[in-house]
Write a protein that holds these residues in place. Structure first.
Motif, PDB file in Angstrom:
ATOM      1  N   LEU A  85       0.819  -1.208   0.000  1.00 41.66           N
ATOM      2  CA  LEU A  85       0.000   0.000   0.000  1.00 41.66           C
ATOM      3  C   LEU A  85       0.856   1.263   0.000  1.00 41.66           C
ATOM      4  CD1 LEU A  85      -2.776  -1.082   2.555  1.00 41.66           C
ATOM      5  CD2 LEU A  85      -3.027  -0.828   0.073  1.00 41.66           C
ATOM      6  N   MET A  86       1.973   1.237   0.736  1.00 41.77           N
ATOM      7  CA  MET A  86       2.858   2.400   0.755  1.00 41.77           C
ATOM      8  C   MET A  86       3.475   2.642  -0.615  1.00 41.77           C
ATOM      9  SD  MET A  86       4.753   1.915   4.451  1.00 41.77           S
ATOM     10  CE  MET A  86       5.816   3.327   4.161  1.00 41.77           C
ATOM     11  N   ILE A  87       3.892   1.562  -1.296  1.00 40.02           N
ATOM     12  CA  ILE A  87       4.450   1.720  -2.647  1.00 40.02           C
ATOM     13  C   ILE A  87       3.387   2.265  -3.589  1.00 40.02           C
ATOM     14  CG2 ILE A  87       5.387   0.444  -4.605  1.00 40.02           C
ATOM     15  CD1 ILE A  87       6.719  -1.434  -2.578  1.00 40.02           C
ATOM     16  N   TRP A  88       2.173   1.767  -3.486  1.00 39.76           N
ATOM     17  CA  TRP A  88       1.067   2.229  -4.316  1.00 39.76           C
ATOM     18  C   TRP A  88       0.840   3.731  -4.116  1.00 39.76           C
ATOM     19  CZ3 TRP A  88      -4.564  -0.147  -3.951  1.00 39.76           C
ATOM     20  CH2 TRP A  88      -5.369   0.451  -4.933  1.00 39.76           C
ATOM     21  N   VAL A 503      -5.573 -15.444   5.153  1.00 45.79           N
ATOM     22  CA  VAL A 503      -4.580 -15.299   4.092  1.00 45.79           C
ATOM     23  C   VAL A 503      -5.211 -15.609   2.735  1.00 45.79           C
ATOM     24  CG1 VAL A 503      -2.436 -16.230   3.149  1.00 45.79           C
ATOM     25  CG2 VAL A 503      -2.626 -15.783   5.603  1.00 45.79           C
ATOM     26  N   LEU A 504      -6.006 -16.687   2.681  1.00 42.51           N
ATOM     27  CA  LEU A 504      -6.660 -17.053   1.427  1.00 42.51           C
ATOM     28  C   LEU A 504      -7.639 -15.979   0.978  1.00 42.51           C
ATOM     29  CD1 LEU A 504      -7.074 -19.214  -0.747  1.00 42.51           C
ATOM     30  CD2 LEU A 504      -8.847 -20.234   0.710  1.00 42.51           C
ATOM     31  N   ALA A 509      -8.974 -11.428  -2.653  1.00 40.02           N
ATOM     32  CA  ALA A 509      -9.342 -10.011  -2.791  1.00 40.02           C
ATOM     33  C   ALA A 509      -8.308  -9.249  -3.612  1.00 40.02           C
ATOM     34  CB  ALA A 509      -9.502  -9.384  -1.404  1.00 40.02           C
ATOM     35  N   VAL A 510      -7.020  -9.538  -3.375  1.00 31.25           N
ATOM     36  CA  VAL A 510      -5.970  -8.868  -4.143  1.00 31.25           C
ATOM     37  C   VAL A 510      -6.058  -9.258  -5.613  1.00 31.25           C
ATOM     38  CG1 VAL A 510      -3.474  -8.726  -4.491  1.00 31.25           C
ATOM     39  CG2 VAL A 510      -4.411  -8.616  -2.182  1.00 31.25           C
ATOM     40  N   PHE A 511      -6.307 -10.545  -5.882  1.00 33.00           N
ATOM     41  CA  PHE A 511      -6.415 -11.003  -7.269  1.00 33.00           C
ATOM     42  C   PHE A 511      -7.591 -10.329  -7.969  1.00 33.00           C
ATOM     43  CE2 PHE A 511      -8.256 -13.967 -10.364  1.00 33.00           C
ATOM     44  CZ  PHE A 511      -7.174 -14.108 -11.233  1.00 33.00           C
ATOM     45  N   VAL A 512      -8.741 -10.270  -7.287  1.00 36.47           N
ATOM     46  CA  VAL A 512      -9.919  -9.637  -7.880  1.00 36.47           C
ATOM     47  C   VAL A 512      -9.666  -8.149  -8.134  1.00 36.47           C
ATOM     48  CG1 VAL A 512     -12.335  -9.017  -7.474  1.00 36.47           C
ATOM     49  CG2 VAL A 512     -11.514 -11.315  -6.920  1.00 36.47           C
TER      50      VAL A 512
END
Length: 532
Positions: A85-88, A503-504, A509-512
């Protein structure tokens, strides 16, 4: 007994009688003598006859053995989310600045709100780090602060809370920034996101109530100085408040921002526009509230010093310490009233007195910062003793380089802390620009954390000496971990399944989210091609 046998085999010239340490022959003085003999041998072999360094290295440390459990996995992947998130956020800010020419986050209307909440979050991280260091090097902060062991959170729990709060902070910040720059749909006014963050921060300041109640009780007694007798923890809290002047100013700004309803105004401008916040240019805000907030923490510490002098009658260290905070208040008052003299200069043809005023201010500034640094080293840390190589008689941290490095850093950061006491928009030449305020705030919180390491070490040494004089022994209760068992330890299997599910879920959520971003980018590219 086994350790003594090994010692007798390795060092036959210093053979120890086993009966000296058996229960029926136990004597505290013999144990102290035995400890001193072993330390001297260790110092001769490994530390160049430096007994102080040998004592520090042989002191048992908490956390030397890595105990793997599910909490570490949870902490690790959440830290990964924070860094992502910080890099984003950094990428978006730099992209909008250099590619689109838009104002970055520091120029947005609600940035002081995020700076205030971010400052509190950074201090939460600093407190977690401090408790970890104290616990590892056997500095009994629970005993020194007179905490209830049943309600004290372990460092692992504190770090876990900090990571969760950081994720919420960064997500809220990204949503606000992307909404205000129109790179995502404006479902809500951008000011809703900082308002939510304020409510979230207030919630975590109150709950869990069992852990927060002692803090608020201490804060109430701190703010009523000198009517209450200050404890060691209350003086520590007041010292921390002196390092949070910038945060307190941002909290004042946040309160006015929320109460005035300005957070509901859509942030549609691409440049900083403070004209909408009329209250921050008013006389009651700039000339009354801001100087009061700058002076209040120093006033508290001054009153605590005078109350201690009244209770104990000890001029030293109470009166010289009070003088230190008086000097800091003088610097703040000079900064608060500088614009009045500057205005008189513009309206007058005789301005020679201004240079003398600035020279006086600079002299007090340098003297106060240097005096505060000397007080840190000699009085707060118990260091700076010439016969001990400018350190102290006993050290609890293993390397002397830690002490010298922190003393050098404290000298530089003390000047930056003194600069933070100057009210914003004072017209002073020392005033930092707005975009560097957050950096200055962070450095001061780091300085205060480093200060706290050695401050509690010195308090531990002082109480050890008093305990030794009263009980004829050479120890004080080390750090204890009663009721500090990790919250994942009791139900590892059940929690392990929950962590795997979490974790799953996050992975899905990240993939979506990535797929949605790709689809949105493709649609934007096609729309741009059609326009061309």
């Amino acid at each position: 007994a086994n350790l003594v046998k090994i010692f007798n085999t390795a060092v036959p010239r210093h053979e120890i009688e086993l009966r000296d340490i058996m229960p029926e022959h136990y004597d505290g003085r013999k144990t102290i003598s035995l400890t001193e003999r072993i330390v001297k041998v260790y110092a001769k072999w490994f530390c160049g006859n430096d007994v102080r360094q040998a004592n520090a290295q042989m002191l048992a440390k908490k956390g030397d053995i890595l105990e793997m459990d599910w909490s570490q996995l949870r902490l690790g992947y959440r830290l990964g989310i924070c860094f992502t998130l910080m890099i984003w956020l950094c990428f978006d800010c730099l992209w909008n600045l250099f590619s689109l020419g838009q104002v970055t986050l520091g120029g947005r209307s609600a940035f002081p709100v995020f700076r205030a909440c971010g400052g509190l979050l950074i201090w939460h991280w600093c407190w977690a780090a401090a408790t970890f260091i104290w616990r590892r090097y056997r500095i009994n902060y629970i005993y020194l602060f007179d905490f209830n062991p049943q309600t004290v959170q372990a460092p692992a729990t504190l770090f876990d809370d900090c990571v969760d709060e950081t994720i919420v902070f960064l997500v809220t910040l990204i949503l606000y920034y992307k909404t205000s720059t129109h790179t995502m749909p404006e479902w809500f006014p951008p000011g809703i996101y900082p308002a939510f963050l304020v409510l979230y921060t207030i919630w975590h300041f109150i709950f869990p109530l069992k852990q927060r109640k002692p803090l608020w009780s201490a804060m109430a007694r701190v703010c009523t100085a000198p009517f209450s007798k200050p404890s060691f923890f209350e003086t520590y809290v007041a010292d921390v408040l002196t390092s949070m002047v910038k945060i307190l100013l941002d909290l004042l700004w946040t309160i006015c921002f929320i109460v005035s309803g300005d957070f509901l105004i859509s942030d549609t401008v691409d440049n900083a526009d403070d004209s909408r916040h009329e209250w921050q240019h008013s006389k009651w805000y700039k000339q009354y509230l801001v100087p009061i907030i700058c002076l209040f923490p120093l006033y508290i510490r001054l009153m605590q010093c005078l109350r201690k002098f009244s209770d104990t009658g000890d001029r030293i260290p109470n009166l010289p310490n009070a003088f230190k905070y008086t000097l800091s208040q003088v610097v703040t008052l000079f900064g608060a009233f500088f614009p009045l003299l500057n205005l008189q200069c513009h309206n007058s043809s005789h301005c020679t007195h201004i240079s003398g005023f600035q020279i006086t201010w600079l002299a007090i500034f340098i003297f106060s910062s240097t005096y505060s640094w000397i007080w840190d080293v000699r009085m707060d840390w118990g260091l700076g003793i010439r016969k001990h190589n400018w350190l102290g008689p006993r050290l609890m941290f293993p390397s002397v380089l830690h002490y010298y490095g922190v003393m050098a850093a404290d000298l530089v950061l003390r000047f930056m802390w003194m600069q933070s006491l100057i009210p914003p928009s004072s017209g002073a030449h020392f005033e930092l620009p707005a975009y560097l305020t957050f950096m200055n705030m962070t450095l001061e919180l780091i300085r205060r954390t480093l200060w706290s390491f050695f401050r509690l070490e010195n308090e531990h040494r002082v109480r050890t000496k008093h305990y030794e004089e009263q009980h004829d022994v050479n120890f004080v209760p080390f750090h204890f971990t009663t009721a500090q068992s990790h919250k994942y330890k009791k139900h590892k299997e059940r929690v392990g399944k929950r962590v795997l599910v979490e974790v799953l879920t996050v992975g899905i959520a990240v993939f979506v989210t990535c797929m949605l971003v790709v689809i949105a980018a493709q649609k934007a590219r096609l729309a741009q091609e059609q326009e061309l």
